[in-house]
Each structure stands twice: as structure tokens, then as C-alpha cells.
Design a protein around this motif. Structure first.
Motif, PDB file in Angstrom:
ATOM      1  N   ILE A  16     -61.823  23.630 -70.429  1.00 51.07           N
ATOM      2  CA  ILE A  16     -62.716  23.403 -69.344  1.00 51.07           C
ATOM      3  C   ILE A  16     -63.602  24.165 -69.168  1.00 51.07           C
ATOM      4  O   ILE A  16     -63.722  25.231 -69.305  1.00 51.07           O
ATOM      5  CB  ILE A  16     -61.572  23.857 -68.139  1.00 51.07           C
ATOM      6  N   THR A  17     -64.953  23.484 -69.327  1.00 54.13           N
ATOM      7  CA  THR A  17     -66.121  23.974 -69.394  1.00 54.13           C
ATOM      8  C   THR A  17     -66.760  24.148 -68.171  1.00 54.13           C
ATOM      9  O   THR A  17     -67.678  24.923 -68.094  1.00 54.13           O
ATOM     10  CB  THR A  17     -67.172  23.243 -70.248  1.00 54.13           C
ATOM     11  N   LYS A  18     -66.481  23.417 -67.019  1.00 55.45           N
ATOM     12  CA  LYS A  18     -66.958  23.772 -65.665  1.00 55.45           C
ATOM     13  C   LYS A  18     -66.174  23.309 -64.707  1.00 55.45           C
ATOM     14  O   LYS A  18     -65.368  22.370 -64.923  1.00 55.45           O
ATOM     15  CB  LYS A  18     -68.375  22.782 -65.479  1.00 55.45           C
ATOM     16  N   LEU A  19     -65.997  23.914 -63.663  1.00 52.65           N
ATOM     17  CA  LEU A  19     -65.178  23.675 -62.548  1.00 52.65           C
ATOM     18  C   LEU A  19     -65.952  24.154 -61.188  1.00 52.65           C
ATOM     19  O   LEU A  19     -66.211  25.309 -61.226  1.00 52.65           O
ATOM     20  CB  LEU A  19     -63.659  24.434 -62.540  1.00 52.65           C
ATOM     21  N   SER A  20     -66.595  23.414 -60.693  1.00 52.46           N
ATOM     22  CA  SER A  20     -67.253  23.742 -59.432  1.00 52.46           C
ATOM     23  C   SER A  20     -66.953  23.005 -58.245  1.00 52.46           C
ATOM     24  O   SER A  20     -66.503  21.630 -58.357  1.00 52.46           O
ATOM     25  CB  SER A  20     -68.732  23.534 -59.571  1.00 52.46           C
ATOM     26  N   ILE A  21     -66.640  23.766 -57.021  1.00 57.54           N
ATOM     27  CA  ILE A  21     -66.311  23.131 -55.793  1.00 57.54           C
ATOM     28  C   ILE A  21     -67.375  23.381 -54.833  1.00 57.54           C
ATOM     29  O   ILE A  21     -68.267  24.435 -54.826  1.00 57.54           O
ATOM     30  CB  ILE A  21     -65.108  23.652 -55.417  1.00 57.54           C
ATOM     31  N   ASP A  22     -68.103  22.522 -54.199  1.00 54.88           N
ATOM     32  CA  ASP A  22     -69.083  22.817 -52.742  1.00 54.88           C
ATOM     33  C   ASP A  22     -68.285  23.784 -52.272  1.00 54.88           C
ATOM     34  O   ASP A  22     -67.259  23.531 -51.686  1.00 54.88           O
ATOM     35  CB  ASP A  22     -69.086  21.663 -52.215  1.00 54.88           C
ATOM     36  N   PRO A  23     -69.097  24.857 -51.600  1.00 54.72           N
ATOM     37  CA  PRO A  23     -68.623  25.836 -51.122  1.00 54.72           C
ATOM     38  C   PRO A  23     -67.952  25.565 -49.675  1.00 54.72           C
ATOM     39  O   PRO A  23     -67.117  26.348 -49.033  1.00 54.72           O
ATOM     40  CB  PRO A  23     -69.753  27.022 -51.068  1.00 54.72           C
ATOM     41  N   THR A  24     -68.688  24.693 -49.132  1.00 51.36           N
ATOM     42  CA  THR A  24     -67.993  24.190 -47.790  1.00 51.36           C
ATOM     43  C   THR A  24     -66.690  23.896 -47.813  1.00 51.36           C
ATOM     44  O   THR A  24     -65.754  23.603 -46.835  1.00 51.36           O
ATOM     45  CB  THR A  24     -68.865  22.878 -47.545  1.00 51.36           C
ATOM     46  N   TYR A  25     -66.161  23.444 -49.004  1.00 52.54           N
ATOM     47  CA  TYR A  25     -64.771  22.947 -49.057  1.00 52.54           C
ATOM     48  C   TYR A  25     -63.879  23.893 -49.714  1.00 52.54           C
ATOM     49  O   TYR A  25     -62.898  23.683 -50.291  1.00 52.54           O
ATOM     50  CB  TYR A  25     -64.651  21.647 -50.138  1.00 52.54           C
ATOM     51  N   PHE A  26     -64.312  25.155 -50.156  1.00 53.73           N
ATOM     52  CA  PHE A  26     -63.393  26.295 -50.534  1.00 53.73           C
ATOM     53  C   PHE A  26     -62.033  26.381 -49.725  1.00 53.73           C
ATOM     54  O   PHE A  26     -62.111  26.231 -48.725  1.00 53.73           O
ATOM     55  CB  PHE A  26     -64.129  27.588 -50.581  1.00 53.73           C
ATOM     56  N   ARG A  27     -61.129  26.659 -50.392  1.00 55.05           N
ATOM     57  CA  ARG A  27     -59.808  26.706 -49.610  1.00 55.05           C
ATOM     58  C   ARG A  27     -59.266  25.430 -49.533  1.00 55.05           C
ATOM     59  O   ARG A  27     -58.140  25.323 -48.645  1.00 55.05           O
ATOM     60  CB  ARG A  27     -59.893  27.834 -48.638  1.00 55.05           C
ATOM     61  N   ALA A  28     -59.788  24.097 -49.848  1.00 61.15           N
ATOM     62  CA  ALA A  28     -59.373  23.004 -49.269  1.00 61.15           C
ATOM     63  C   ALA A  28     -58.454  22.317 -50.717  1.00 61.15           C
ATOM     64  O   ALA A  28     -58.233  21.051 -50.545  1.00 61.15           O
ATOM     65  CB  ALA A  28     -60.153  22.095 -49.155  1.00 61.15           C
ATOM     66  N   ARG A  29     -57.931  23.280 -51.659  1.00 63.50           N
ATOM     67  CA  ARG A  29     -57.254  22.713 -52.712  1.00 63.50           C
ATOM     68  C   ARG A  29     -57.906  21.767 -53.889  1.00 63.50           C
ATOM     69  O   ARG A  29     -57.171  21.099 -54.391  1.00 63.50           O
ATOM     70  CB  ARG A  29     -55.711  22.284 -52.160  1.00 63.50           C
TER      71      ARG A  29
END
Length: 150
Positions: A78-91
């Protein structure tokens, strides 16, 4: 919300990935106390030429999180895993990682994160990843490798 492969060669898709990545890594940089995370300074050209496959979570045509992997016959990095911070904690990260694990059942899957990135460490542990190595690629920056074998 839809999970699908991202055509990274398309400018708009790469632009969205880069924006998410920069915003997410800004949060990680603060957690780690290290501002020089290389992914924060990548360009659209880098994103468009990533090796491997990228999968994204979309709301309509907007990417809200993505994972990029490089797979061989026996391993997946897994070379990248990014989530829009607006959606942190949304699984969303859980959804993306579970997708990768399901697609590559039977392979050794590994990922790296910063030693002080508590949310990532908890996520990987929760999904059955085990801490397998710790190293310092740069003075003052410690990374942990997590592996998962199903």
C-alpha cells in the motif's frame, strides 16, 4: 458513495487525488512533528505516473479518499492511503483497506506509517495488520511497517 478504480492519467482525477493527499499529509505532518513528508510536495505529474493501481471512494464525480497499491504474485504494498480530512472518522480508510485485502486474499500486504501517527496505527491493528519493522529513513523520522497475511 461509490468505490472504483481511478483513471489517474486523467488530469481532474489526479488533481483531486493531489489535493486530498496534500491536505491529509498536512494533518499527518502535524502529528509526526515533521513537515518534510515527500508526498506533501508531489505534483500532478507524479500522481499521473504512479505505478500500480489506485482505487477511490467517490461522491458523484468527486474523490473523497483513495488507496494506491503495487501488487505482485505474492505481495501487495500500500503506497498511498489518503482521506479528505473533511471525512476523517467516517470509516473510509477502513473501506478502502478492506477492499484491498479482499481483492488480494492470500497475499502478504504491507504498509508504512509514522511512529507517532496514532490513528493509522490503530486502524492497521484493528484490521489485523501486525507491526513487523521499525526504521528511521531520515534523522528524527521513524516509520513502522505493518504486515497482513490472510
Amino acid at each position: 458513495m461509490q468505490l472504483k478504480e481511478i483513471p489517474i492519467q486523467q488530469f481532474e482525477q489526479a488533481r483531486q487525488m493531489l489535493e486530498i493527499q496534500r491536505n491529509a499529509y498536512a494533518v499527518e505532518a502535524e502529528l509526526l512533528g515533521f513537515d518534510e513528508i515527500p508526498a506533501r510536495y508531489e505534483t500532478i505529474d507524479v500522481i499521473q505516473n504512479l505505478p500500480g493501481t489506485s482505487y477511490g471512494l467517490f461522491i458523484e464525480e468527486r474523490i473523497i479518499g483513495f488507496v494506491t497499491i503495487e501488487a505482485s504474485e505474492t505481495t501487495v504494498e500500500i503506497t498511498k492511503l489518503s482521506i479528505d480530512p473533511t471525512y476523517f472518522r467516517a470509516r473510509l480508510a477502513t473501506t478502502l483497506l478492506e477492499h484491498v485485502l479482499k481483492l488480494h486474499k492470500g497475499k502478504l500486504v504491507y504498509v508504512h506509517t509514522g511512529k507517532h501517527n496514532g490513528p493509522a496505527k490503530r486502524l492497521y491493528t484493528k484490521l489485523g495488520f501486525e507491526r513487523s519493522a521499525e526504521f528511521e529513513p531520515e534523522l528524527g523520522v521513524t516509520l513502522i511497517r505493518y504486515t497482513h497475511s490472510s
